[in-house]
Design a protein around this motif. Sequence first.
Motif, PDB file in Angstrom:
ATOM      1  N   GLU A 186     -14.402   3.428   5.837  1.00  0.00           N
ATOM      2  CA  GLU A 186     -14.180   2.001   5.652  1.00  0.00           C
ATOM      3  C   GLU A 186     -14.207   1.633   4.172  1.00  0.00           C
ATOM      4  N   LEU A 187     -15.166   2.198   3.443  1.00  0.00           N
ATOM      5  CA  LEU A 187     -15.272   1.914   2.019  1.00  0.00           C
ATOM      6  C   LEU A 187     -14.074   2.482   1.255  1.00  0.00           C
ATOM      7  N   LEU A 188     -13.619   3.662   1.643  1.00  0.00           N
ATOM      8  CA  LEU A 188     -12.427   4.245   1.023  1.00  0.00           C
ATOM      9  C   LEU A 188     -11.207   3.357   1.248  1.00  0.00           C
ATOM     10  N   GLN A 189     -11.100   2.805   2.449  1.00  0.00           N
ATOM     11  CA  GLN A 189      -9.968   1.935   2.771  1.00  0.00           C
ATOM     12  C   GLN A 189     -10.017   0.653   1.938  1.00  0.00           C
ATOM     13  N   ILE A 190     -11.211   0.060   1.825  1.00  0.00           N
ATOM     14  CA  ILE A 190     -11.355  -1.166   1.032  1.00  0.00           C
ATOM     15  C   ILE A 190     -11.069  -0.881  -0.438  1.00  0.00           C
TER      16      ILE A 190
ATOM     17  N   GLY B  20     -12.919  -4.547   6.147  1.00  0.00           N
ATOM     18  CA  GLY B  20     -12.316  -3.216   6.202  1.00  0.00           C
ATOM     19  C   GLY B  20     -11.102  -3.173   7.098  1.00  0.00           C
ATOM     20  N   GLU B  21     -11.203  -3.819   8.258  1.00  0.00           N
ATOM     21  CA  GLU B  21     -10.080  -3.818   9.203  1.00  0.00           C
ATOM     22  C   GLU B  21      -8.866  -4.535   8.621  1.00  0.00           C
ATOM     23  N   ILE B  22      -9.103  -5.714   8.041  1.00  0.00           N
ATOM     24  CA  ILE B  22      -7.990  -6.488   7.478  1.00  0.00           C
ATOM     25  C   ILE B  22      -7.374  -5.751   6.292  1.00  0.00           C
TER      26      ILE B  22
ATOM     27  N   THR C 216      -5.107   3.581  14.074  1.00  0.00           N
ATOM     28  CA  THR C 216      -4.859   2.190  13.687  1.00  0.00           C
ATOM     29  C   THR C 216      -5.049   1.234  14.861  1.00  0.00           C
ATOM     30  N   THR C 217      -5.080   1.752  16.080  1.00  0.00           N
ATOM     31  CA  THR C 217      -5.312   0.900  17.253  1.00  0.00           C
ATOM     32  C   THR C 217      -6.770   0.466  17.371  1.00  0.00           C
ATOM     33  N   ALA C 218      -7.635   0.951  16.488  1.00  0.00           N
ATOM     34  CA  ALA C 218      -9.058   0.595  16.561  1.00  0.00           C
ATOM     35  C   ALA C 218      -9.263  -0.908  16.512  1.00  0.00           C
ATOM     36  N   VAL C 219      -8.448  -1.610  15.721  1.00  0.00           N
ATOM     37  CA  VAL C 219      -8.633  -3.055  15.549  1.00  0.00           C
ATOM     38  C   VAL C 219      -8.346  -3.825  16.834  1.00  0.00           C
ATOM     39  N   VAL C 220      -7.618  -3.214  17.767  1.00  0.00           N
ATOM     40  CA  VAL C 220      -7.343  -3.872  19.058  1.00  0.00           C
ATOM     41  C   VAL C 220      -8.074  -3.152  20.184  1.00  0.00           C
ATOM     42  N   GLY C 221      -9.187  -2.524  19.837  1.00  0.00           N
ATOM     43  CA  GLY C 221      -9.996  -1.866  20.858  1.00  0.00           C
ATOM     44  C   GLY C 221      -9.380  -0.602  21.406  1.00  0.00           C
ATOM     45  N   GLY C 222      -8.475   0.020  20.656  1.00  0.00           N
ATOM     46  CA  GLY C 222      -7.863   1.269  21.090  1.00  0.00           C
ATOM     47  C   GLY C 222      -6.692   1.111  22.030  1.00  0.00           C
TER      48      GLY C 222
END
Length: 449
Positions: free
Chosen positions: A108-112, A165-167, A249-255
């Motif tokens: 998450e930190l790498l993505q941000i 992180g998600e956004i 990438t589907t993690a943000v919509v619960g998979g």
Amino acid sequence: MAALKISSARKTALAATAAVALATTAMAQQAAAPVNSVSTLNLPQNPQLFGTTMPSVVKATAIVNGQVITQTDIDQRLALLAMANGGRIPAEEVGPLRQQILSNLIDELLQIQDAKKAEVEVKPADIDRALERVAQQNKQTVDQLGKTLVANGSSLRTMRRQIEGEIAWQRLLNEKIESDVTVGEDEVNAVISRLQAAKGTDEYKVSEIFLPATSVNRDQVSAGAARLVEQIREGASFAGLARNYSQATTAVVGGDLGWIRPERLPDPLPAALRQLQPGQVSDPIPVSGGFSIVAVQDARKVLTNDPRDAVLSLKQVALNFAPGSSQAERQGLVERFSTAARNVGGCGGADKLAADFKADLVQRDEIKMRDLPPALQNIMLAMQVGQATQPFGSLNEGVRTFVLCGRDQVAAQAPSYDEIYAATKEDRVNLRARRYLRDLRRDAIIEYR
């Protein structure tokens, strides 16, 4: 006014002079200081302490490209995960979960960090709006949500970081990957042709959790995946775990992968998918780059009419129990309610049923049968208009029944050109996103403490 310029030699001389002056001042202060440096403060010998003890110093667990992830970050994210799972995390699983959460926080930190490097901005207002949606989903204000999080060992700060992180990751993918991914018209037409050829074959509504693994940590990730499967089978939310653990990438919509035919998935997922019934979840499946866990939410035949696609008109009669009533009294009331529901006498009889039992009555139209729990779907498939379901619920929280007032069958339709285009593009974005994150990990400087 011109800037003052000082030669290199002059700078050195000035620095030396300043150092001597500082040292001289310090020695003078030490010489003038009393033997006991706090004697002038008039402190008591045995002070009485008030308030709570100060927390221990938070030590770094990992430093990612110079930014710290602390044990508090891990604890609060673990608490957030526990809330998503109804507070159920067995003690023996806490240790392995902490390791997995640390890995997720690093990603998450790498993505941000990479999003900021690419000047992808996530404004506080963006996070505020997402928080408001979460609070509304939980029927709370943001302030109430914050208090709930604190009471459970987490915080709004932790949730804000996860949302950021998600956004950030989604916007980064949109800018760096999605804009470069193209799907040709001939490709979409080929999919339409294959759909027509596949008419009558199986299609599944699928959710996924993808956990990346390397040759170094493969056994550890496999064990962690097995624990996730165990939690899901014991009632934990698949969507909640996907949001916290999945690296797809589907993690943000619960998979959620949506409706998909098995052959669209990479081997060996199709074979595993065909062995699952709606409501079931797979064991961890070794795939390229890690492990996948898939769950089947629903199943149907491609381009074939299905009774579960019906749109319903329902009346709900909700029976509430008097405060302080005994279990025996409630059981007797439910038995009478069940008998009356069996003889409801059509949709119009729902009003009388509600009046007789002082129950709440709600009418709802345009209810998709597939949106109902599988158990209720199975009941309604055999029902005729005007009949009521068996009462369902619990003696603690209340019991209700649905009266079927109408059913409109929806003809099966092939997905549109735009839907196929979007799904094909999403598959390619997902694949490239996994590679992108792998490269971020490879190039990162990570210190573990």
